[in-house]
Enzyme design. Sequence first.
Site, PDB file in Angstrom:
ATOM      1  N   TYR A 107       0.868  -1.168   0.000  1.00  0.00           N
ATOM      2  CA  TYR A 107       0.000   0.000   0.000  1.00  0.00           C
ATOM      3  C   TYR A 107       0.910   1.225   0.000  1.00  0.00           C
ATOM      4  CZ  TYR A 107      -3.455   3.446   1.598  1.00  0.00           C
ATOM      5  OH  TYR A 107      -4.259   4.566   1.714  1.00  0.00           O
ATOM      6  N   ASP A 150      -2.333  -1.516  -3.893  1.00  0.00           N
ATOM      7  CA  ASP A 150      -2.674  -0.154  -4.255  1.00  0.00           C
ATOM      8  C   ASP A 150      -1.364   0.617  -4.288  1.00  0.00           C
ATOM      9  OD1 ASP A 150      -3.539   2.401  -4.548  1.00  0.00           O
ATOM     10  OD2 ASP A 150      -4.696   2.488  -2.683  1.00  0.00           O
ATOM     11  N   HIS A 253     -12.249   1.697  -4.533  1.00  0.00           N
ATOM     12  CA  HIS A 253     -11.449   0.838  -5.407  1.00  0.00           C
ATOM     13  C   HIS A 253     -12.248  -0.410  -5.793  1.00  0.00           C
ATOM     14  CE1 HIS A 253      -7.365   2.675  -4.609  1.00  0.00           C
ATOM     15  NE2 HIS A 253      -8.068   3.172  -3.605  1.00  0.00           N
TER      16      HIS A 253
END
Length: 262
Positions: A107, A150, A253
């Site tokens: 992330y 991500d 998302h």
Amino acid sequence: MPFTLATWNINSVRLREPLVLRFLSDYQPDILCLQECKSPVEKIPREAFTALGYRHMVARGQKGYNGVAILSKLPIKEAGAEDHANLGHARHIAGRLENGVAIHNFYVPAGGDKPDRLINEKFGQKLDYLSDMRDAFHSAVPQKSILVGDLNIAPREDDVWDHKKLLKIVSHTPIEVEALAQAQDAGNWVDVTRADIPDGNLYSWWSYRASDWDAADKGRRLDHVWATPDISNAAHSSRILRDVRGWTQPSDHAPVLATFDL
């Protein structure tokens, strides 16, 4: 045996536990990598996931922010966690499957609103994080590995709804795209999603700010699946589940999936 892997920024695993359960029931990936869990590890609702067959988990968490977890039907053992840029954030966890494949779940920091590290500390942290990723891959070039998460950067012109309009917007600025490319090149990572879907606009994130995100379709591809060259040819069936973005009280998302014949 083949396995299907999914990556999804869930934006609070406890708040959106019902969505995770629905996703696992409907799509049944063998492995689900979650980002932005916003939960200490001990408060992740493992019992419900275990009941669906996801008996294995490796994770890093913190209260209210960040957090990464790998849920798996397949046996998986923790294989490390890096604190790139020394931020003290739970932004990376790695696991290793019994067949030796390593899975890295990242992330990357979002970077704030202004793409200038002199006035925006968060943007500097993002660039430093990516530099540390690059240096780590240079130091130990990964093999038989998958990297997902991500990454908070849409690298290609067709990974955003309007390339020219987003050139000065964090997530698509040239300096970020170059930093991500350097990290990718350092590990010889192959962009599995784009290897499978080489042409056309492709998004995995749509802002909450759009009252009708689906019609406006001002998306960005921030979520990625990469693999090292020794296994990238085993990947196929990549897809982004856009419809999940339209579920009730969704994450901003959508899940990204790929299948690996390993």
